[in-house]
Every structure is written in C-alpha cells, then in structure tokens.
Design a protein around this motif. Structure first.
Motif, short mmCIF file in Angstrom:
data_model
loop_
_atom_site.label_atom_id
_atom_site.label_comp_id
_atom_site.label_asym_id
_atom_site.label_seq_id
_atom_site.Cartn_x
_atom_site.Cartn_y
_atom_site.Cartn_z
N ALA A 1 0.83 -1.20 0.00
CA ALA A 1 0.00 0.00 0.00
C ALA A 1 0.87 1.26 0.00
O ALA A 1 0.56 2.24 -0.69
CB ALA A 1 -0.93 -0.01 1.21
N ALA A 2 1.95 1.23 0.77
CA ALA A 2 2.87 2.38 0.79
C ALA A 2 3.50 2.60 -0.58
O ALA A 2 3.70 3.75 -1.01
CB ALA A 2 3.95 2.16 1.84
N LEU A 3 3.81 1.51 -1.28
CA LEU A 3 4.34 1.61 -2.64
C LEU A 3 3.34 2.30 -3.56
O LEU A 3 3.70 3.21 -4.32
CB LEU A 3 4.66 0.20 -3.15
CG LEU A 3 4.73 -0.04 -4.65
CD1 LEU A 3 5.81 0.80 -5.29
CD2 LEU A 3 4.97 -1.52 -4.93
N ALA A 4 2.08 1.88 -3.50
CA ALA A 4 1.05 2.52 -4.33
C ALA A 4 0.90 4.00 -3.97
O ALA A 4 0.75 4.85 -4.85
CB ALA A 4 -0.28 1.79 -4.17
N ASP A 5 0.93 4.30 -2.68
CA ASP A 5 0.86 5.70 -2.24
C ASP A 5 1.99 6.52 -2.85
O ASP A 5 1.79 7.65 -3.32
CB ASP A 5 0.96 5.76 -0.71
CG ASP A 5 -0.28 6.36 -0.06
OD1 ASP A 5 -1.17 6.83 -0.80
OD2 ASP A 5 -0.35 6.36 1.17
N ALA A 6 3.20 5.97 -2.82
CA ALA A 6 4.36 6.69 -3.35
C ALA A 6 4.19 6.95 -4.84
O ALA A 6 4.51 8.04 -5.34
CB ALA A 6 5.64 5.89 -3.10
N GLU A 7 3.67 5.96 -5.58
CA GLU A 7 3.49 6.15 -7.02
C GLU A 7 2.40 7.18 -7.32
O GLU A 7 2.50 7.95 -8.28
CB GLU A 7 3.15 4.81 -7.68
CG GLU A 7 4.33 3.85 -7.69
CD GLU A 7 4.07 2.59 -8.49
OE1 GLU A 7 5.04 1.99 -8.97
OE2 GLU A 7 2.88 2.19 -8.63
N LEU A 8 1.36 7.18 -6.51
CA LEU A 8 0.24 8.09 -6.77
C LEU A 8 0.55 9.53 -6.38
O LEU A 8 0.05 10.47 -7.00
CB LEU A 8 -1.00 7.60 -6.02
CG LEU A 8 -1.65 6.33 -6.57
CD1 LEU A 8 -2.66 5.78 -5.58
CD2 LEU A 8 -2.30 6.59 -7.92
N THR A 9 1.34 9.71 -5.33
CA THR A 9 1.56 11.06 -4.79
C THR A 9 2.91 11.64 -5.15
O THR A 9 3.09 12.87 -5.13
CB THR A 9 1.45 11.05 -3.25
OG1 THR A 9 2.52 10.26 -2.71
CG2 THR A 9 0.10 10.47 -2.81
N GLY A 10 3.90 10.79 -5.43
CA GLY A 10 5.27 11.27 -5.60
C GLY A 10 5.98 11.53 -4.30
O GLY A 10 7.17 11.85 -4.28
N ALA A 11 5.26 11.41 -3.18
CA ALA A 11 5.84 11.60 -1.85
C ALA A 11 6.29 10.25 -1.29
O ALA A 11 5.89 9.20 -1.80
CB ALA A 11 4.80 12.22 -0.92
N PRO A 12 7.10 10.24 -0.24
CA PRO A 12 7.50 8.96 0.33
C PRO A 12 6.30 8.16 0.81
O PRO A 12 5.42 8.69 1.49
CB PRO A 12 8.41 9.36 1.50
CG PRO A 12 8.88 10.74 1.18
CD PRO A 12 7.75 11.38 0.43
N GLY A 13 6.25 6.88 0.43
CA GLY A 13 5.28 5.97 1.02
C GLY A 13 5.91 5.35 2.26
O GLY A 13 7.10 4.99 2.24
N VAL A 14 5.16 5.21 3.33
CA VAL A 14 5.76 4.83 4.62
C VAL A 14 5.05 3.61 5.19
O VAL A 14 3.82 3.55 5.22
CB VAL A 14 5.70 5.99 5.63
CG1 VAL A 14 6.43 5.61 6.92
CG2 VAL A 14 6.31 7.25 5.03
N VAL A 15 5.85 2.64 5.64
CA VAL A 15 5.33 1.45 6.32
C VAL A 15 5.98 1.37 7.69
O VAL A 15 7.19 1.56 7.84
CB VAL A 15 5.59 0.18 5.49
CG1 VAL A 15 7.05 0.03 5.10
CG2 VAL A 15 5.13 -1.05 6.24
#
Length: 538
Positions: A65-79
């Motif tokens: 989910a953090a990976l998808a977040d990073a791709e969608l936002t360009g911001a760091p995805g965090v787990v």
C-alpha cells in the motif's frame, strides 16, 4: 499540515522531526502494524502533522500500500513495523518497492545497544535483512540524518530503512540542515537528435519513468509532433491515453508487438527500465536511443545513443528533429486491432477474463465513475492490462518488476483512499487474494470505495498453463473454488457472486452504488489463458 506547524512550532523529538519532514514532502498516510517502541511515539505525533495511520493486517500488505501511495503522490510511502517478525513480514513488500523503483520508507522498531547485549528474543540483524532491497539505512540519530535518508529515497527511487528505537525517537532532534538541490544537467541531444532526424519510422516505447507527470506530458507532445506510434509497458499505461490514435498498445518484449515494432527504423525507449521486460533477448535490429533519468545497471540492448537527465527536457529537446514520417494511422489501428483479437475469447462455461475487464469499465462509466484499477500478478493480468482503458498515468497500478501476488488489494485500498471520489477496482486472482484476504477488513475499517473483482478459477492459472505446456499431470496448482463472497461478508465487506455476464453486470451496478467496499466473486472460464499467453510472449 495543521496550523501549529504552519506557525513554525519546532519538532520537539526525533519522532516529530521525522513526521514533520514526511509532511513537508507530501506524505499524508502511514501504513503498518505498530510495535511497542518507536511506533508508539510516531502514532502519538501523527495527528499533529496531518498524517493518518492505516492499520493493516500484515506488514507485507502495508508495504504494498505504501508503494502505491508513493506512485500516486510522488511523496515517500511509509510502512511502520515492530522489530523482528514485523521487519521479516515487510520484506516482500520492500522487495516489490525496490523493483518498482518507488521511494518507500520502512520505519521499524529497533534494538538499543544495551538490549543487544542481553536480548535474544526476536533478534536478528534487521539491517542485513533489508540490505538487498534498500538504497539506504539509518538509525535516525537526528533530524539531519533523517532528511538525508529521505533524500536518498527520492533521488534513487528506491526504498530506505529507518531502524528507530524508542529511546532515539524521544530524543531532541537537533538542527535540520537545509538540503542542497541537485544540479539538473541538460542532456546531450546531439547523436540522438541526428538519429531521429534521419528516421522515417521511429517508435516510442514508454516505461515506468515516463509515468511521472512532466515526462508524460512531454512524451505526448513529442509523439504528436512527430506522428509516431507509442507503445507502453504495464507501468506506463495512460502515459498516452489508450484511446489516442497514436497509442499502439502494450510492450513487454514479447511476441505480440514484435511484428509491428520490427517495421521501425529507430526505437526511442523513454524511461524504459529493463526490470519491466520479460526474460527474452531483445529481438530488434533497429538502433535504439535510450532516454532515461540515468543509466540502468542492466541492459537488454546496447543503445546507439543515450540521453540521460530529466526526461521532459530530453523529449522537448528532440523537437528540433521533428519531420514528416512514413507512419499512417491505419497501420497503428490495424496493429491494435490484431492485438485485441489475439487476446480475446468468449467464455464457454463462465465469463471470460477479457469480458470481466470490459464489462467492469462499461458499468463504471454507466455509473459516472472513473475508478483507478490495481492489478494482481497472475494469468488474469493479461486481460486487465490489455483491455482496461487508461486516460492518464497511474490509472492502472501493477507490480511489474517483482510481479508479486498479493499486491492488488492493498494497492487498491491505497488508490481508493488517495482519491475517494474516483474510488478503485482491484482485479485479483483467487490465489493472490488468499494471500492478503485479511486486508478486506482493512478496506472495511477505512471505508474504502473499492470493488474487488476476484477471477475465481480454482488454480494458480499462470503456473497451471506452464505445467500443461510441458504435458505434466496437474499437481500442486489447483484447489476447490473458495466462496469469497462469504469470506468478504465476514470481514464487513458486501459480497456478490457472479457466474455469467448478466449476474456480473448486476453485481457491478450494486457495487458501484455503495459508498464502501465490496467484492464480486466471478467464476472464470480459464480456457483461453494458454492461447493468450502464447500470443503475448510467444
């Protein structure tokens, strides 16, 4: 960011410094299963910095989910994970983020040196465990080291690991040093532009780097100026809308696109990472111009020219080589039609996978929706990637580098929470869903507007096909079809069963009318999978 941070209230601890830095970079959501150390300090501080926490049921799903977040936002995805088993569980998602080239931050509870003197329970070398997957590791001693680690994730487009003890999390953060901006060097366009100027039938192949917003716009501008066809990898779906007349379909390095690409006299690869291609030698004789942010360490083909630097600048610089070409729209359309025909079949007993995808998009449009889709690994991905029509980058999310099963459901949850108005569809196989079924409860708790469509054929179909191709007896790849609708209901998700096109349409209409998550258990006819695989890969 909340008002108190906007007024300049300084972070009082290392944990707050981390959260402040993440918020500045655009992170709005952290995923995971917390532990009892630094996790608690981060949970305490998240509301102050406008960051939500999503409690998942498995750390590997949190990393997806953090990976998808990073791709969608360009911001760091965090787990966020606990020490020991939490780190171990997150590693598949971390490997996925590494091969999808995404800036994901694993924040794990750490062991103090004093603990390591006498503690053995749950202890292993967490740094060594994550080392194959990350571009950086740090223990977060101060705000400056944290900023440097997050800079590494952004610069390298790879995960990093912050191993943070509770003691360190509560320490004063020290000064945050200003970050020096990296100088952007203009690419040398000379030989690449000359090759393009002399080409009559160039093709553009867009890869994962081209999905970044500026690059996608510049690629479309160049393609339209040239009148040249564009093929896209799975990760680059939507860089050029599928409905665009220059869109020539999917590129995997396989057989389906080979006759068309073989007629080109120049191939421009735009952000094409070798990790996206199937395990076959490069089959084309035309010279290649490699346009990428920087050189890739592994290559399938030696380029004749390289343009390394910001993609948008390289693509716009090539406008000086624009000239009339020999391509016709009829050729491009004919290739698209042949590819579609090669991948289509009608269901015999149940609904065919191509129709499952087409009908889902038809019913979404009928409902006035434009959901993103997340696609799991498995035989159904050929239909999902070929027949779901994208209009923009990241309209389709997929694990292509690692091709990990269990990706689509957590990625779909992330997409639905990222843009609730659009919502999301998760296309998953039965095997992939069983790996992460607990995340249905995450979708329910989050109120995600997510429709999970399960291609239920009672097998690991992609492996089943390979077993059949060797004329081996079926063993170890099939099971009795689970009743996923009942499973979903148990997790608080509305469940439907579909055994034909009519019941599938009815289920979709009901699902799209809901504000929360739903699941449609579609009984699938897998008969066409072998022919589809042969058409795609040869």
């Amino acid at each position: 960011m909340p008002d108190d941070m906007g007024r300049g209230a300084a972070p009082a601890t290392v944990a707050e410094a981390l959260l402040a830095d993440l918020a500045r970079r655009g992170t709005r959501r952290i995923w995971g299963v917390p532990g009892g150390g630094s996790s608690l300090d981060l949970l305490l501080g998240m509301p102050r910095f406008g960051i939500d926490f999503v409690l998942t049921k498995h750390e590997g799903a949190a990393a997806m989910a953090a990976l998808a977040d990073a791709e969608l936002t360009g911001a760091p995805g965090v787990v966020l994970t606990t020490k020991g088993p939490g780190v171990g569980n997150a590693l598949n998602g971390l490997a996925c983020a590494s091969l999808e080239r995404a800036p994901v931050v694993l924040v794990s509870d750490g062991f103090t040196p004093q603990q390591l003197d006498w503690v053995t329970h749950q202890v292993f070398d967490q740094r060594a465990a994550s080392a194959p997957y990350v571009a950086g590791y740090d223990t977060g001693e101060d705000a400056a080291s944290i900023a440097a680690l997050l800079d590494t994730a952004h610069r390298e487009r790879r995960p990093v690991h912050l191993d943070l003890t509770g003691t360190t999390a509560r320490r004063a953060p020290g000064a945050r040093k200003p970050r020096a901006l990296a100088e952007k060097r203009a690419p040398n366009l000379g030989h690449g532009a000359a090759l393009l100027l002399n080409a009559r039938r160039p093709v553009l192949i867009a890869g994962l780097e081209a999905a970044e917003p500026d690059a996608a716009v510049a690629l479309r501008e160049l393609a339209e100026a040239l009148g040249a066809p564009v093929l896209v990898t799975y990760k680059a779906k939507g860089v050029l809308p599928d409905a665009h007349p220059l869109h020539a379909g999917i590129f995997t390095g396989g057989a389906l696109e080979a006759p068309f690409v073989a007629t080109a006299d120049l191939i421009l690869t735009v952000g094409l990472d070798p990790v996206e291609l199937i395990l076959q030698p490069w089959p084309y004789q035309a010279p290649v111009v490699d346009i990428a942010r920087r050189p890739f360490p592994v290559r399938y083909v030696a380029p004749s020219a390289t343009l390394h630097g910001p993609l948008a600048a390289s693509l716009r610089g090539l406008h000086r080589a624009v000239h009339p070409l020999d391509w016709t729209m009829a050729e491009i359309e004919a290739h698209r039609a042949r590819a579609e025909q090669a991948l289509t079949w009608d269901g015999d007993r149940f609904v065919s996978p191509p129709d499952i995808v087409r009908i889902a998009q038809q019913e979404a449009r009928r409902a006035g929706l434009a959901p993103r889709v997340a696609v799991d690994a498995g035989a159904h991905m050929f239909s999902a990637t070929a027949f779901w029509q994208c209009e923009a980058p990241r309209d389709l999310l997929i694990s292509n580098g690692l091709a990990s099963m269990g990706y689509a459901l957590p990625a779909g949850i992330a997409a639905a929470l990222h843009d609730p108005a659009r919502g999301a569809i998760c296309f998953t196989g039965d095997g992939g869903l069983m790996m992460v079924a607990g995340e249905l409860a995450t979708a329910a708790a989050a109120g995600a507007r997510l429709v999970t469509v399960v291609f239920n054929d009672g097998a690991l179909s992609l492996i089943d096909i390979k077993q059949q191709s060797r004329q081996l007896p079926p063993a170890g790849v099939r099971w009795t079809r689970p009743d996923f609708a009942r499973v979903a209901e148990g997790f608080g998700v509305t469940g439907f069963v579909a055994t034909d096109a009519e019941s599938y349409r009815d289920a979709l209409r009901a699902a799209f009318a809901l504000d929360g998550p739903s699941l449609i258990d579609v009984h699938v006819d897998p008969a066409g999978y072998p022919a589809q695989l042969r058409a795609m890969r040869g």
